[in-house]
Scaffold this active site. Structure first.
Site, mmCIF file in Angstrom:
data_model
loop_
_atom_site.group_PDB
_atom_site.id
_atom_site.type_symbol
_atom_site.label_atom_id
_atom_site.label_comp_id
_atom_site.label_asym_id
_atom_site.label_seq_id
_atom_site.Cartn_x
_atom_site.Cartn_y
_atom_site.Cartn_z
ATOM 1 N N TYR A 103 11.654 -2.154 -8.460
ATOM 2 C CA TYR A 103 10.328 -2.182 -9.069
ATOM 3 C C TYR A 103 9.269 -1.347 -8.349
ATOM 4 O O TYR A 103 8.510 -0.639 -8.977
ATOM 5 C CB TYR A 103 9.837 -3.632 -9.161
ATOM 6 C CG TYR A 103 8.429 -3.769 -9.712
ATOM 7 C CD1 TYR A 103 8.174 -3.545 -11.071
ATOM 8 C CD2 TYR A 103 7.356 -4.104 -8.888
ATOM 9 C CE1 TYR A 103 6.887 -3.659 -11.584
ATOM 10 C CE2 TYR A 103 6.073 -4.222 -9.395
ATOM 11 C CZ TYR A 103 5.845 -3.998 -10.738
ATOM 12 O OH TYR A 103 4.582 -4.102 -11.239
ATOM 13 N N ASN A 157 1.692 0.717 6.113
ATOM 14 C CA ASN A 157 2.354 0.049 4.994
ATOM 15 C C ASN A 157 3.308 -0.986 5.574
ATOM 16 O O ASN A 157 4.213 -0.635 6.329
ATOM 17 C CB ASN A 157 3.121 1.062 4.153
ATOM 18 C CG ASN A 157 3.900 0.411 3.025
ATOM 19 O OD1 ASN A 157 3.631 -0.720 2.645
ATOM 20 N ND2 ASN A 157 4.877 1.125 2.493
ATOM 21 N N GLY A 158 3.121 -2.250 5.229
ATOM 22 C CA GLY A 158 3.980 -3.310 5.739
ATOM 23 C C GLY A 158 3.169 -4.469 6.282
ATOM 24 O O GLY A 158 1.971 -4.561 6.063
ATOM 25 N N CYS A 209 0.808 -1.204 0.000
ATOM 26 C CA CYS A 209 0.000 0.000 0.000
ATOM 27 C C CYS A 209 0.845 1.259 0.000
ATOM 28 O O CYS A 209 2.073 1.212 0.053
ATOM 29 C CB CYS A 209 -0.925 0.020 1.217
ATOM 30 S SG CYS A 209 -0.040 -0.031 2.768
ATOM 31 N N GLY A 211 -0.900 0.612 -4.662
ATOM 32 C CA GLY A 211 -2.102 -0.061 -4.185
ATOM 33 C C GLY A 211 -3.281 0.305 -5.042
ATOM 34 O O GLY A 211 -3.631 1.485 -5.145
#
Length: 492
Positions: free
Chosen positions: A264, A125-126, A24, A50
């Site tokens: 990426y 996030n994670g 996200c 996301g």
């Protein structure tokens, strides 16, 4: 071919989407009269992180206002009336790509809880690697969960302690393990915190008198904000009216930033640790050119993620660069259900061969990574049909041999092509004339101008090495990741 080969290369995952995905994006802004509108812009800039769901929560100093929905930012917040109802000068936003929990309304962030000291909203996030173990314990103690997201666990833990909101967050996070970049919102404060290893990114920016926290610097660029610095691993910043306070409340750990962000995840126009991502990806291509000396007519990228590395390879090798594959940018993740009847279309929904420049050519085909190999195989077949004579495939990352447990949607190891086969076998399975991955030292050289310290790697590269810097307690303990008792009964 063995059954396992067939399963990997002919699986029924979305045929145009065989990539690793960041979980996200998080965004927060404090003390702006246009807080919600700027949150929409910031989330739009980070849509790549996301694409399943999005949400924004705002505070006017007395009340919280929220809108969350499944869909892309531009669709969910297209109605100006929705954005105008998000009143206040503080706003918190989140884009979701699910790794833990289903994509349901209950799982969409930001998540909110009303506590004794006021309201607390969190965007995360994670992944917490001991979240399911803690969840079981909390349920046994009587906790009631509304979602299957591990983020809700932090709210439960914070509600069971005391003190300021910062102290509640610290107490809760101290019990959790894993990777996290968190932006939290109270009635009057914006809080940002990174885990002690700094696996996931979080940056601080400024727009006039307003301060911003975001996963990537491209969120600042879209609104003309200034990128001040990265939040440090283990740091917590609290932004109040006219003040920013910083503290380091967790035990000191060696930095283990996710190296795949360079390869990426991040947008190429973003900065990571004040380094341009685009330039690093070109550096990877240059390292590939030193490693793989190939006689070919053209260097062809798999768009869009393979373009910078292909440019770097072409510049160093002297082989001409050209767009041998054209990408359709308008497919969208929910374009069509990939039924058996249309599955033969394969990657042509997203990529098409540029026949005019490919016929009877020997090419160097550059991509960022290989996951299951399904998309790579279909791209190779498409290029052969376009008349390509030889295909030498170069990958701008080492072989992906292990799953990630730190906030990335990764298949089981049994589905990872490089975990099941050596280079020679993969070359045959993909149908290419040769296949080379950048070496680990080559990748580190491109990113940090140093070799990998095998005793203490400078980055988290567990997806390539299996060297997990943080305990993966839930996985090691065999905890049921589906939480069937819960997920079967929660509303969808």
């Amino acid at each position: 071919m063995q059954d396992s080969d067939t399963n990997i290369l002919n699986d029924k995952h979305t045929p145009w989407d065989d990539k690793l995905h960041e979980e996200c994006a998080v965004f927060g802004i404090a003390f702006s009269s246009e807080a919600a509108k700027l949150a929409v812009l910031g989330l739009h800039a980070m849509q790549h992180r996301g694409q399943e769901a999005t949400g924004i929560l705002s505070s006017d100093g007395k009340k919280f206002h929220v809108h969350r929905a499944i869909g892309m930012v531009g669709d969910v917040f297209s109605d100006p009336n929705i954005v105008n109802k998000l009143a206040g000068k503080l706003a918190l936003g989140h884009n979701r790509y699910s790794t833990t929990g289903n994509t349901t309304l209950a799982n969409i962030q930001p998540m909110f809880a009303d506590m004794e000291t006021g309201g607390l909203a969190i965007a995360h996030n994670g992944n917490f690697t001991n979240a399911l173990t803690l969840r079981k314990s909390l349920i046994q103690e009587g906790a009631i969960f509304q979602s299957t997201s591990d983020t809700e666990i932090l709210l439960h833990l914070a509600s069971r302690t005391s003190g300021t909101m910062e102290q509640r967050l610290i107490d809760g996070l101290t019990q959790l393990e894993g990777a996290f970049s968190i932006v939290a919102l109270t009635e009057n404060h914006l809080i940002g915190v990174r885990d002690p290893y700094g696996v996931r990114p979080l940056l601080l920016g400024q727009l006039g008198d307003s301060y911003i926290l975001a996963s990537e610097s491209c969120a600042f660029d879209i609104m003309g904000a200034k990128h001040i610095r990265d939040i440090e691993p283990g740091e917590m910043v609290t932004i109040g009216l006219g003040s920013i306070n910083s503290q380091f409340p967790f035990a000191n750990k060696p930095s283990k930033f996710c190296i795949f962000e360079y390869i990426y995840f991040s947008r190429p126009d973003s900065l990571i640790n004040h380094q341009p991502v685009y330039q690093i990806r070109k550096n990877i291509g240059r390292e590939l050119a030193k490693q793989a000396k190939i006689d070919a007519d053209l260097v062809v990228p798999v768009p869009d993620s393979g373009i910078p590395s292909a440019l770097g390879y072409a510049e160093t090798s002297g082989i001409p660069f050209d767009y041998g594959i054209i990408r359709n940018h308008y497919i969208g993740r929910t374009f069509i259900e990939p039924s058996d009847e249309i599955r033969h279309l394969g990657v042509k929904l997203k990529h098409n061969a540029n026949r005019g420049i490919l016929n009877d050519k020997s090419i160097v085909l550059v991509d960022d990574s290989i996951v299951r190999g399904t998309t790579s195989k279909k791209i190779v077949e498409m290029l052969r049909m376009a008349g390509v004579r030889k295909i030498h495939m170069l990958i701008a990352s080492p072989p992906t041999t292990h799953s990630c447990f730190y906030g990335v949607d990764t298949p089981e190891r049994s589905e990872l092509l490089a975990a099941q086969h050596d280079i020679e076998t993969m070359t045959k399975l993909l149908g290419v004339d040769s296949l080379q991955f950048i070496t680990m030292d080559g990748l580190y050289q491109a990113v940090s101008n140093t070799k990998r310290d095998n005793d203490n790697p400078q980055f988290c590269d567990a997806c390539f090495s299996g060297d997990y810097p943080i305990s993966v307690k839930d996985n090691d303990a065999g905890v049921d990741k589906q939480l069937s008792l819960l997920s079967n009964h929660l509303p969808r």
